[in-house]
Design a protein around this motif. Sequence first.
Motif, PDB file in Angstrom:
ATOM      1  N   ARG A  74       0.812  -1.239  -0.093  1.00 39.51           N
ATOM      2  CA  ARG A  74       0.127  -0.043  -0.025  1.00 39.51           C
ATOM      3  C   ARG A  74       0.859   1.324  -0.101  1.00 39.51           C
ATOM      4  N   SER A 409      -8.906 -11.777  13.628  1.00 40.17           N
ATOM      5  CA  SER A 409      -8.306 -11.801  12.257  1.00 40.17           C
ATOM      6  C   SER A 409      -7.879 -12.920  11.546  1.00 40.17           C
ATOM      7  N   ARG A 412     -11.153 -14.137  10.092  1.00 39.42           N
ATOM      8  CA  ARG A 412     -11.421 -13.485   9.038  1.00 39.42           C
ATOM      9  C   ARG A 412     -10.614 -14.104   7.803  1.00 39.42           C
ATOM     10  N   ASN A 413      -9.221 -14.086   8.065  1.00 41.89           N
ATOM     11  CA  ASN A 413      -8.316 -14.287   7.037  1.00 41.89           C
ATOM     12  C   ASN A 413      -8.685 -15.663   6.259  1.00 41.89           C
ATOM     13  N   VAL A 416     -11.373 -15.056   4.116  1.00 44.77           N
ATOM     14  CA  VAL A 416     -10.922 -14.100   2.877  1.00 44.77           C
ATOM     15  C   VAL A 416     -10.020 -15.075   1.937  1.00 44.77           C
ATOM     16  N   GLU A 424      -9.214  -7.047   0.972  1.00 50.16           N
ATOM     17  CA  GLU A 424      -9.287  -5.307   1.338  1.00 50.16           C
ATOM     18  C   GLU A 424      -8.145  -4.625   0.509  1.00 50.16           C
ATOM     19  N   ASN A 425      -7.039  -5.296   0.261  1.00 50.74           N
ATOM     20  CA  ASN A 425      -5.846  -4.630  -0.141  1.00 50.74           C
ATOM     21  C   ASN A 425      -4.982  -5.667  -1.077  1.00 50.74           C
ATOM     22  N   GLU A 428      -3.238  -8.506   1.121  1.00 53.52           N
ATOM     23  CA  GLU A 428      -4.158  -9.583   1.518  1.00 53.52           C
ATOM     24  C   GLU A 428      -3.952 -10.442   0.224  1.00 53.52           C
TER      25      GLU A 428
END
Length: 433
Positions: A74, A409, A412-413, A416, A424-425, A428
């Motif tokens: 990023r 997290s 969530r990962n 994902v 999200e970016n 990831e």
Amino acid sequence: MSISSYFRFSAAWPKREDDAAEISLRVGDRVISRIADTEKQTVRDYFRASSTGLALWLADNWWRLRWETIRDSRFPSVDWRLRHELNSASGGALWPPVMIFSVGDRIAFAPSVGKSVVNGPQSYFEFKIGMVAADEYEQELDRLFKAVLEHCANTVDGRALNILLKQITTEREDPELAAWRRLEACLGFDPDAAPDEVMDGLVKLEDVAGEDGVEEAAHAQPGAGAAQSLSSAIEATRESEVEIDLSLADSLTRDWNMPGYASPWEMAEAAATELRSIIGVPRGLLRHQVFEDVFKARWDDLKSATATARNLPYGTRIGGKKKSRIALQTLKPYDRRFELVRQLGDAVWRKDADFGIVSRSKSDRQKFQRAFAHSLLCPFDDLQRVIDVNDPTPEAMRRAAQMFGVHPSVVRNQLVYKGYLPFENTNEEAEAA
């Protein structure tokens, strides 16, 4: 340019005496050079640019493209972008908005920072990050260089390219010089630009960390402070009272029936599944007693041990499989469980290594550690039994995390990387590649 159907970086010259070429770049099924010409209402798989301009940029940055990874996609530095974003090449061409960087034994091709297409009458199509085996990357670039030289040998830029490539070839064929260039690149420096005291300091630490360990440390903390960071990490490990047994890593058969292009995430998931089978806990929470059996250490001791690497950029381990001393960074029990499993994952990744690093870097070695910890502590097959993966609410993910003894997290990962939640970016997306 290549008989390979996976990675191609090729040039064709419509006019025999002209340096301008039609250049195409393909990674698997991703045509990174696919461009739409809105004025002509056409789509083509190549861009037009100076072939020597492209070759000179690739050659100028050869070592850093091959060995330097990215810390945060990023917010990469200006210097990093100049060395790794193709659209920083000279020549005024409409270069593809692609970043090229190393993750170890693979090379990543990812969308440039802040944009995935170029606006205007000619626009590139979006593409997802792709990975190429480093050996194939090197072979394909060598073929591209050869073709450009054959076509442009008598031009001023062609002669300059020839001189530069001879120098790079000499460096690549000299093991000692090649190792020096690799380390410079891992640190984020151009050839001969790294401070002597940093390079000398890291080389001296190879007696403890080994060449691979030093390079991994350079990835973890590049720049002028790399040697001091590694020295501090080694000192923190020697001061630590935490000793664990990692010999279970040698128990894995590694007969995972994986394709040759499997990602670290896929390999880690297979390794975690096999390890759970070995320890006799195929499903559910890994309780503290299981941790004691795996690491041959009391959980109360592991939980209460001083985090001697708490204020350092990464943690380390020193020692063989049956007795490794580790410098921990984390404090909370669920974070410490994750960190310990990462150390086990590193022993799986590098069976012969007596030194390991747990860091935030984007190398495949670190990605495997993280993925191994995700899959061992919170297997996706178990997760989808306790949560609606098609509607994973924050509260449901929090409860699932408590059930598996992990940070939210981690849940969530998993969702994902299995495609139930969006990336999200680019960070990831790169983690899963």
